[in-house]
Design a protein around this motif. Structure first.
Motif, PDB file in Angstrom:
ATOM      1  N   THR A  85      -0.130   4.412  -0.398  1.00 33.02           N
ATOM      2  CA  THR A  85      -0.537   5.319   0.805  1.00 33.02           C
ATOM      3  C   THR A  85      -0.749   5.144   2.067  1.00 33.02           C
ATOM      4  OG1 THR A  85      -2.584   4.625   0.752  1.00 33.02           O
ATOM      5  CG2 THR A  85      -2.380   5.911  -0.904  1.00 33.02           C
ATOM      6  N   GLN A  86      -0.587   3.836   2.689  1.00 29.16           N
ATOM      7  CA  GLN A  86      -0.503   3.717   3.822  1.00 29.16           C
ATOM      8  C   GLN A  86       1.273   4.023   4.280  1.00 29.16           C
ATOM      9  OE1 GLN A  86      -2.186   2.974   6.415  1.00 29.16           O
ATOM     10  NE2 GLN A  86      -3.982   4.007   5.055  1.00 29.16           N
ATOM     11  N   THR A  87       1.711   3.476   4.020  1.00 28.90           N
ATOM     12  CA  THR A  87       3.576   3.637   3.211  1.00 28.90           C
ATOM     13  C   THR A  87       3.660   5.628   3.840  1.00 28.90           C
ATOM     14  OG1 THR A  87       4.100   1.351   2.628  1.00 28.90           O
ATOM     15  CG2 THR A  87       5.426   3.334   2.431  1.00 28.90           C
TER      16      THR A  87
ATOM     17  N   ASP B 131      -3.602   2.541  -4.663  1.00 31.33           N
ATOM     18  CA  ASP B 131      -2.870   1.743  -3.873  1.00 31.33           C
ATOM     19  C   ASP B 131      -3.082   0.512  -5.211  1.00 31.33           C
ATOM     20  OD1 ASP B 131      -1.893   2.950  -1.864  1.00 31.33           O
ATOM     21  OD2 ASP B 131      -3.741   1.874  -0.628  1.00 31.33           O
ATOM     22  N   ASP B 132      -4.020   0.188  -6.014  1.00 40.23           N
ATOM     23  CA  ASP B 132      -4.011  -0.335  -6.464  1.00 40.23           C
ATOM     24  C   ASP B 132      -4.094  -0.636  -7.974  1.00 40.23           C
ATOM     25  OD1 ASP B 132      -6.243  -1.637  -5.087  1.00 40.23           O
ATOM     26  OD2 ASP B 132      -7.731  -1.047  -5.779  1.00 40.23           O
TER      27      ASP B 132
ATOM     28  N   HIS C  37     -11.196   7.491   0.654  1.00 37.17           N
ATOM     29  CA  HIS C  37     -10.450   6.767   0.798  1.00 37.17           C
ATOM     30  C   HIS C  37     -10.449   5.305  -0.674  1.00 37.17           C
ATOM     31  CE1 HIS C  37      -9.695   6.929   4.981  1.00 37.17           C
ATOM     32  NE2 HIS C  37     -11.145   6.673   5.085  1.00 37.17           N
TER      33      HIS C  37
ATOM     34  N   ALA D 190       0.106  -1.749  -6.001  1.00 37.11           N
ATOM     35  CA  ALA D 190       0.008  -2.550  -5.947  1.00 37.11           C
ATOM     36  C   ALA D 190       0.578  -3.752  -7.448  1.00 37.11           C
ATOM     37  CB  ALA D 190      -0.719  -3.524  -5.310  1.00 37.11           C
TER      38      ALA D 190
ATOM     39  N   SER E 187       0.820  -1.281  -0.126  1.00 33.91           N
ATOM     40  CA  SER E 187       0.114   0.046   0.058  1.00 33.91           C
ATOM     41  C   SER E 187       0.929   1.432   0.508  1.00 33.91           C
ATOM     42  CB  SER E 187      -0.670  -0.070   1.518  1.00 33.91           C
ATOM     43  OG  SER E 187      -1.885   1.491   1.178  1.00 33.91           O
TER      44      SER E 187
ATOM     45  N   ALA F 297      -7.498   6.686  -2.819  1.00 27.33           N
ATOM     46  CA  ALA F 297      -6.102   5.806  -1.568  1.00 27.33           C
ATOM     47  C   ALA F 297      -6.532   4.455  -2.500  1.00 27.33           C
ATOM     48  CB  ALA F 297      -6.621   5.463  -0.595  1.00 27.33           C
ATOM     49  N   ALA F 298      -7.558   3.750  -2.835  1.00 28.15           N
ATOM     50  CA  ALA F 298      -7.723   2.370  -2.986  1.00 28.15           C
ATOM     51  C   ALA F 298      -7.053   2.186  -4.675  1.00 28.15           C
ATOM     52  CB  ALA F 298      -8.967   2.118  -3.022  1.00 28.15           C
TER      53      ALA F 298
END
Length: 267
Positions: free
Chosen positions: A6-8, A225-226, A218, A229, A4, A221-222
């Motif tokens: 965004t979480q990073t 991230d998608d 969010h 990833a 992820s 963010a998805a």
């Protein structure tokens, strides 16, 4: 577990993130002690931020490339990231136009001003403008950031990545900052006794912390991230490191802009 981005980024500089999402202004908002004059000044800056946001969105749309070929079916569950981002940006423009109108309606109701001092008009057809020295430093930073929205490095995948991180960064900071205010809100039987007459408590806070807005943030963010990833899964750690290096400067600029966007009584 998939990587992820965004979480990073959120975990990469916690102290900077805290400074970006907390301030004396937000503390006073939670206590109900924000004056009408200070809230007015911030809202006036935030309204101009919306204008810069819209212009930046136009720049992003100008280089966002969606597939030439139609999806296998109109109900395809996994449209490509660029198409998902396009849908998000269309919704973002609708949201911020609604937000500006909400500002105008609420300001009129609570006797708040949304205007900053302007330069004098030099002619009948020249609209007054707000000079830079009347703007918060954070607004000036955001105007520069939105004004510099451009594709990522030539030949690199996801040319929209830096711009998407810019938009996600400002939205997640906004959501977390005001959610923090809501969580710390001092109970008051009569909201009109707040220094701002209750505008923040009864109007603005719900608008900036509701579930619909959280899902909107969010969702971006998805999308990011998608897309990342998928590239990391096929390209490995080298691709991960490369993508992180591309967006770290954007994240740093976002946090600096957010930190300096909260006003002080003396400004």
């Amino acid at each position: 577990m998939a990587f992820s981005l965004t979480q990073t980024l959120l975990a990469s500089s916690p102290e900077d993130y805290t400074r970006a999402t907390t301030s004396p202004f937000l503390t006073s908002a939670a206590a109900g002690t924000t004056s009408k004059s200070l809230l007015s000044r911030w809202l006036a800056n935030d309204r101009l931020y919306i204008h810069a946001y819209v212009r930046g969105t136009g720049r992003l749309l100008s280089f966002l490339t969606v597939p030439d070929l139609a999806p296998p079916s109109s109900s395809s569950p996994n449209p490509d990231p660029a198409t998902r981002l396009l849908d998000w940006l269309v919704d973002a423009l609708v949201n911020v136009r609604r937000e500006e109108n909400f500002f105008l309606e609420t300001a009129a109701r609570y006797n708040l001003s949304l205007d900053l001092p302007t330069t004098s008009s030099t002619g009948d057809h020249t609209a007054p403008t707000v000079p830079d020295d009347q703007k918060l430093q954070g607004l000036r930073r955001w105007e520069s950031l939105f004004g510099s929205v451009a594709p990522g490095p030539a030949g690199q995948p996801l040319p929209w990545l830096e711009a998407a991180v810019l938009y996600w960064g400002t939205e997640i900071c906004y959501l977390d900052a005001w959610s923090g205010v809501k969580a710390r809100l001092t109970p008051r039987a009569d909201p009109s006794q707040d220094a701002d007459g209750g505008a923040l408590r009864t109007q603005f806070l719900h608008n900036w912390t509701n579930d619909e807005f959280a899902r909107f943030v969010h969702r971006l963010a998805a999308i990011i991230d998608d897309a990342v990833a998928e590239l990391v899964a096929s390209g490995g750690e080298g691709v991960k490191a490369q993508l992180l290096e591309r967006v770290k400067p954007v994240w740093r600029d976002v946090l600096l802009a957010e930190e300096s966007f909260w006003p002080a009584e003396s400004e």
